[in-house]
Design an enzyme around this catalytic site. Structure first.
Site, PDB file in Angstrom:
ATOM      1  CB  SER A  65      -0.922   0.002   1.221  1.00  0.00           C
ATOM      2  OG  SER A  65      -0.141  -0.049   2.397  1.00  0.00           O
ATOM      3  CD  GLU A  66       2.865   3.754   3.083  1.00  0.00           C
ATOM      4  OE1 GLU A  66       2.928   4.650   2.214  1.00  0.00           O
ATOM      5  OE2 GLU A  66       2.321   3.920   4.190  1.00  0.00           O
TER       6      GLU A  66
HETATM    7 ZN   LIG Z   1       4.491   1.507   7.253  1.00  0.00          ZN
END
Ligand SMILES: [Zn+2]
Length: 218
Positions: A78-79
């Site tokens: 998700s990053e």
């Molecule tokens: Zn993180």
């Protein structure tokens, strides 16, 4: 499966990051740049929410510069947006590692950056480690704030969250994460016994020159 050597190397660094306790559970993420024709921003990244010890090379997700998987059906971390923002801003960077290590995270929780208090930190990371502006995890705002606070150095603290390190390879990024974590621990201890003092200015400047030359930035 394309990029098999890079998958193996990335996974070895991921397993070592997990073994060293720099993350807990499935938190954190690691990526390396890969060669994709006509896409200078392509990279290979760890998948979302899969346990590290059992992770296999085929579960790593290759992404193009639009963050679309170029092979397989894995779900990327998700990053991924912050990894992409770093690769775009820093052509010198070949790998990015994000950890939730305890002392680095504690600094960001206390709204403190890590000053240049140890010679090795300046030579190897490029100075102190700045604290980014707060941004919600996974957002464009956090990606922008992270890149801004990273500057030309090799690490950045993310408030209420953890840290990012950048380097040529995933293992070098792991070394940066481990060094920043150790210096963060030293800093917190020194603050508790009277206060941490910065490296003398003349040494700082000489060490910055060494860093910039080695990094090919000076
Ligand atoms: Zn993180």
């Amino acid at each position: 499966m394309a990029h098999s050597a890079q998958r193996d190397e990335l996974l070895a660094a991921v397993h070592e990051m997990d073994r060293l306790g720099l993350v807990s559970g499935t938190s954190g993420n690691v990526s390396v740049r890969i060669d994709v024709p006509s896409d200078p921003d392509a990279f290979l990244i760890t998948p979302a929410a899969l346990p590290y010890p059992a992770m296999t090379p085929d579960q790593l997700v290759p992404l193009n510069g639009d963050l679309e998987p170029v092979e397989g059906d894995g779900v990327p971390s998700s990053e991924s947006l912050l990894h992409l923002a770093i690769y775009r801003a820093r052509p010198d960077v070949g790998a990015v590692m994000h950890t939730h290590s305890v002392y680095a995270t504690a600094l960001g929780v206390a709204n403190r950056s890590l000053p240049p208090i140890v010679d090795e930190l300046v030579v190897y990371v490029g100075g102190g480690v700045e604290l980014a502006e707060y941004g919600f995890p996974g957002t464009v705002e956090l990606a922008r704030a992270g890149v801004d606070a990273l500057g030309d150095r090799r690490a950045v603290l993310i408030p209420h969250h953890g840290m990012f390190a950048v380097a040529d390879t995933a293992f070098e990024a792991l070394r940066v994460c481990a060094l920043v974590e150790r210096v963060a621990q030293v800093f917190i201890n020194a603050e508790a016994i009277g206060g941490a003092i910065r490296v003398p200015r003349s040494s700082f400047e000489a060490e910055r020159r060494v860093y910039l030359k080695r990094a090919g930035l000076g």
